[in-house]
Motif scaffolding. Structure first.
Motif, PDB file in Angstrom:
ATOM      1  N   THR A  47       0.823  -1.222   0.000  1.00 28.07           N
ATOM      2  CA  THR A  47       0.000   0.000   0.000  1.00 28.07           C
ATOM      3  C   THR A  47       0.851   1.264   0.000  1.00 28.07           C
ATOM      4  OG1 THR A  47      -0.168  -0.130   2.426  1.00 28.07           O
ATOM      5  CG2 THR A  47      -1.982  -1.060   1.128  1.00 28.07           C
ATOM      6  N   LEU A  48       1.917   1.291   0.781  1.00 26.69           N
ATOM      7  CA  LEU A  48       2.705   2.516   0.897  1.00 26.69           C
ATOM      8  C   LEU A  48       3.453   2.878  -0.392  1.00 26.69           C
ATOM      9  CD1 LEU A  48       3.962   2.385   4.592  1.00 26.69           C
ATOM     10  CD2 LEU A  48       1.953   3.523   3.630  1.00 26.69           C
ATOM     11  N   PRO A  49       3.978   1.917  -1.154  1.00 28.26           N
ATOM     12  CA  PRO A  49       4.562   2.301  -2.450  1.00 28.26           C
ATOM     13  C   PRO A  49       3.557   2.946  -3.399  1.00 28.26           C
ATOM     14  CG  PRO A  49       5.397   0.169  -1.789  1.00 28.26           C
ATOM     15  CD  PRO A  49       4.304   0.513  -0.808  1.00 28.26           C
ATOM     16  N   LEU A  50       2.303   2.503  -3.361  1.00 28.35           N
ATOM     17  CA  LEU A  50       1.276   3.122  -4.207  1.00 28.35           C
ATOM     18  C   LEU A  50       0.988   4.544  -3.742  1.00 28.35           C
ATOM     19  CD1 LEU A  50      -1.176   0.109  -4.678  1.00 28.35           C
ATOM     20  CD2 LEU A  50       0.463   1.026  -6.326  1.00 28.35           C
ATOM     21  N   LEU A  51       0.959   4.740  -2.429  1.00 32.40           N
ATOM     22  CA  LEU A  51       0.821   6.093  -1.890  1.00 32.40           C
ATOM     23  C   LEU A  51       2.017   6.943  -2.308  1.00 32.40           C
ATOM     24  CD1 LEU A  51      -0.457   8.241  -0.026  1.00 32.40           C
ATOM     25  CD2 LEU A  51       0.775   7.146   1.885  1.00 32.40           C
ATOM     26  N   ALA A  52       3.212   6.386  -2.194  1.00 35.10           N
ATOM     27  CA  ALA A  52       4.431   7.117  -2.546  1.00 35.10           C
ATOM     28  C   ALA A  52       4.426   7.529  -4.019  1.00 35.10           C
ATOM     29  CB  ALA A  52       5.659   6.260  -2.243  1.00 35.10           C
ATOM     30  N   LYS A  53       3.950   6.650  -4.876  1.00 33.51           N
ATOM     31  CA  LYS A  53       3.892   6.951  -6.311  1.00 33.51           C
ATOM     32  C   LYS A  53       3.048   8.191  -6.564  1.00 33.51           C
ATOM     33  CE  LYS A  53       2.664   4.836 -10.749  1.00 33.51           C
ATOM     34  NZ  LYS A  53       2.132   3.598 -11.421  1.00 33.51           N
ATOM     35  N   GLN A  58       1.907  13.535  -8.232  1.00 36.44           N
ATOM     36  CA  GLN A  58       0.916  14.596  -8.085  1.00 36.44           C
ATOM     37  C   GLN A  58       1.347  15.733  -7.166  1.00 36.44           C
ATOM     38  OE1 GLN A  58      -2.998  13.135  -7.121  1.00 36.44           O
ATOM     39  NE2 GLN A  58      -3.042  11.682  -8.810  1.00 36.44           N
ATOM     40  N   TYR A  59       2.266  15.445  -6.240  1.00 37.35           N
ATOM     41  CA  TYR A  59       2.593  16.457  -5.231  1.00 37.35           C
ATOM     42  C   TYR A  59       4.072  16.840  -5.201  1.00 37.35           C
ATOM     43  CZ  TYR A  59      -2.133  15.441  -3.685  1.00 37.35           C
ATOM     44  OH  TYR A  59      -3.500  15.281  -3.641  1.00 37.35           O
ATOM     45  N   GLY A  60       4.883  16.225  -6.046  1.00 33.78           N
ATOM     46  CA  GLY A  60       6.263  16.662  -6.201  1.00 33.78           C
ATOM     47  C   GLY A  60       7.226  16.269  -5.105  1.00 33.78           C
ATOM     48  N   PHE A  61       6.887  15.270  -4.299  1.00 35.22           N
ATOM     49  CA  PHE A  61       7.810  14.790  -3.280  1.00 35.22           C
ATOM     50  C   PHE A  61       8.772  13.760  -3.870  1.00 35.22           C
ATOM     51  CE2 PHE A  61       3.988  15.845  -0.675  1.00 35.22           C
ATOM     52  CZ  PHE A  61       4.558  16.823   0.116  1.00 35.22           C
ATOM     53  N   ARG A  62       9.882  13.555  -3.184  1.00 32.50           N
ATOM     54  CA  ARG A  62      10.738  12.393  -3.440  1.00 32.50           C
ATOM     55  C   ARG A  62      10.414  11.350  -2.377  1.00 32.50           C
ATOM     56  NH1 ARG A  62      16.333  13.705  -2.479  1.00 32.50           N
ATOM     57  NH2 ARG A  62      15.556  15.353  -1.115  1.00 32.50           N
ATOM     58  N   THR A  63      10.463  10.084  -2.737  1.00 28.31           N
ATOM     59  CA  THR A  63      10.147   9.039  -1.770  1.00 28.31           C
ATOM     60  C   THR A  63      11.147   7.893  -1.858  1.00 28.31           C
ATOM     61  OG1 THR A  63       8.664   7.807  -3.252  1.00 28.31           O
ATOM     62  CG2 THR A  63       7.673   9.556  -1.907  1.00 28.31           C
ATOM     63  N   LYS A  64      11.260   7.171  -0.769  1.00 26.02           N
ATOM     64  CA  LYS A  64      12.090   5.969  -0.705  1.00 26.02           C
ATOM     65  C   LYS A  64      11.357   4.937   0.143  1.00 26.02           C
ATOM     66  CE  LYS A  64      15.938   3.516  -1.105  1.00 26.02           C
ATOM     67  NZ  LYS A  64      16.427   3.017  -2.420  1.00 26.02           N
ATOM     68  N   ILE A  65      11.237   3.729  -0.375  1.00 19.41           N
ATOM     69  CA  ILE A  65      10.547   2.652   0.335  1.00 19.41           C
ATOM     70  C   ILE A  65      11.576   1.652   0.864  1.00 19.41           C
ATOM     71  CG2 ILE A  65       8.836   0.818   0.195  1.00 19.41           C
ATOM     72  CD1 ILE A  65       7.598   3.503  -0.316  1.00 19.41           C
ATOM     73  N   LEU A  66      11.545   1.395   2.148  1.00 19.67           N
ATOM     74  CA  LEU A  66      12.383   0.367   2.768  1.00 19.67           C
ATOM     75  C   LEU A  66      11.480  -0.746   3.286  1.00 19.67           C
ATOM     76  CD1 LEU A  66      14.787   2.639   4.878  1.00 19.67           C
ATOM     77  CD2 LEU A  66      15.063   1.880   2.506  1.00 19.67           C
ATOM     78  N   THR A  67      11.820  -1.982   2.999  1.00 19.90           N
ATOM     79  CA  THR A  67      10.985  -3.106   3.418  1.00 19.90           C
ATOM     80  C   THR A  67      11.824  -4.193   4.078  1.00 19.90           C
ATOM     81  OG1 THR A  67      11.188  -4.208   1.259  1.00 19.90           O
ATOM     82  CG2 THR A  67       9.328  -2.712   1.550  1.00 19.90           C
ATOM     83  N   SER A  68      11.159  -4.994   4.887  1.00 18.94           N
ATOM     84  CA  SER A  68      11.829  -6.127   5.513  1.00 18.94           C
ATOM     85  C   SER A  68      12.321  -7.097   4.444  1.00 18.94           C
ATOM     86  CB  SER A  68      10.880  -6.851   6.466  1.00 18.94           C
ATOM     87  OG  SER A  68      10.575  -6.044   7.576  1.00 18.94           O
ATOM     88  N   PHE A  69      13.497  -7.659   4.688  1.00 22.59           N
ATOM     89  CA  PHE A  69      14.096  -8.575   3.716  1.00 22.59           C
ATOM     90  C   PHE A  69      14.226  -9.960   4.335  1.00 22.59           C
ATOM     91  CE2 PHE A  69      17.715 -10.745   1.822  1.00 22.59           C
ATOM     92  CZ  PHE A  69      17.406 -10.645   0.473  1.00 22.59           C
ATOM     93  N   PRO A  70      13.808 -11.017   3.588  1.00 20.65           N
ATOM     94  CA  PRO A  70      13.384 -11.006   2.184  1.00 20.65           C
ATOM     95  C   PRO A  70      11.889 -10.777   1.977  1.00 20.65           C
ATOM     96  CG  PRO A  70      13.619 -13.256   2.924  1.00 20.65           C
ATOM     97  CD  PRO A  70      14.044 -12.389   4.074  1.00 20.65           C
ATOM     98  N   ASP A  71      11.079 -10.791   3.063  1.00 21.08           N
ATOM     99  CA  ASP A  71       9.649 -10.525   2.913  1.00 21.08           C
ATOM    100  C   ASP A  71       9.110  -9.937   4.205  1.00 21.08           C
ATOM    101  OD1 ASP A  71       9.233 -12.619   4.743  1.00 21.08           O
ATOM    102  OD2 ASP A  71       8.925 -14.097   3.160  1.00 21.08           O
TER     103      ASP A  71
END
Length: 292
Positions: A47-53, A58-71
């Protein structure tokens, strides 16, 4: 003629260099939002990557997604946390992680910076270190960072009203003019089953924005605060919500609440015009075993 051409070429090169520098400077001014995901159950890594996109397009922010590895079930590794030192806003959606000390140090350094912080739902119990572990105090991370209960159960008796329940959300009328609530529907319904945080939380000094009423609870339920702001002990602006079920992200009222809160946290004017419902439709998967 050759002399004139050389002068023209030099001028062009200088102009390009200046323009590139201006563009890089302009780009560097875009706030960076870092999302830190790892929650077992609620698909924050989807969900958060879709929000980040949307925040980028639409709003001109930069974003970075960090996730638990490997899942999402991996509790001991979220690679890339060093990027937090560059973040203008950190957004956490964690559940019972046991990260190594070097990774926790990046999170603590961000806290110490006093920069704004946001949290979703299970971030009330972000960490779950065993008794006697050197990092056991981080089990109370949510209390220090968000003014939320310090972990699941325990002395705060933090719990919920059953997985078959859902929540009617409503704006607290006295807070209707808060910037975060700009254009947010006064009432809306979310799939999240209501979290119990009262009577001792949210902490004193928090500003409650929304209340939730349990629908079809499995036990007697009391209305609970579900979204609040705060200034934590690190003097950071805080927004926290106990909502965050993946189906909540398809609800327009919830979407606008979050987009508004991000702008508010960064000290930016909340958009008066809503650009339309976001395309976030992630089904609830519950707890699933890792494929590996």
């Amino acid at each position: 003629m050759k002399y004139f051409s050389r002068i023209l070429l030099s001028f062009c090169l200088v102009f390009i260099h200046v323009q590139m520098g201006f563009s890089q400077k302009k780009s560097s001014k875009k706030p960076l939002i870092v999302f830190v995901c790892g929650d077992h159950e609620y698909s924050g890594e989807e969900t958060l990557p879709l929000l980040a996109k949307t925040l980028e397009s639409q709003y001109g922010f930069r974003t970075k997604i960090l996730t638990s590895f490997p899942d999402q079930n991996a509790e001991k590794d979220i690679p890339g946390l060093e990027i937090l030192k560059e973040a203008d806003l950190a957004v956490f959606f964690l559940r019972w992680r046991v990260l190594p000390a070097d990774q926790v140090a990046h999170i603590q350094a961000y806290l110490n910076s006093g920069k704004p912080i946001m949290g979703f739902r299970t971030s009330t119990h972000s960490f779950n270190y065993p008794q006697g572990d050197p990092l056991e105090s981080y089990n109370g991370f949510a209390e220090r960072a968000f003014g939320a209960p310090p972990g699941w159960g325990g002395v705060a008796k933090h719990s919920h009203y059953g997985h078959n329940a859902s929540t009617d959300a409503r704006i607290i009328s006295e807070k209707a003019n808060h910037p975060i609530l700009t254009g947010v529907d006064p009432t809306f319904h979310v799939r999240s089953w209501l979290y119990r945080v009262l009577p001792d939380y949210p902490k004193k000094g928090t500003e409650w924005l929304m209340m939730g009423k349990a629908v079809n609870p499995e036990r007697p339920a009391v209305d609970q605060p579900i979204a609040w702001t705060w200034e934590n002990e690190y003097h950071a602006k805080v927004f926290f919500t106990t909502m965050g079920h993946p189906e909540d992200f398809s609800v327009e009222g919830f979407q606008r609440l979050i987009v508004n809160a991000i702008h508010w946290e960064l000290g930016l004017k909340v958009p008066e015009k809503w650009l339309g419902k976001l395309d976030i439709n992630i089904p609830y998967r519950g707890m699933v075993k890792s494929k590996n």
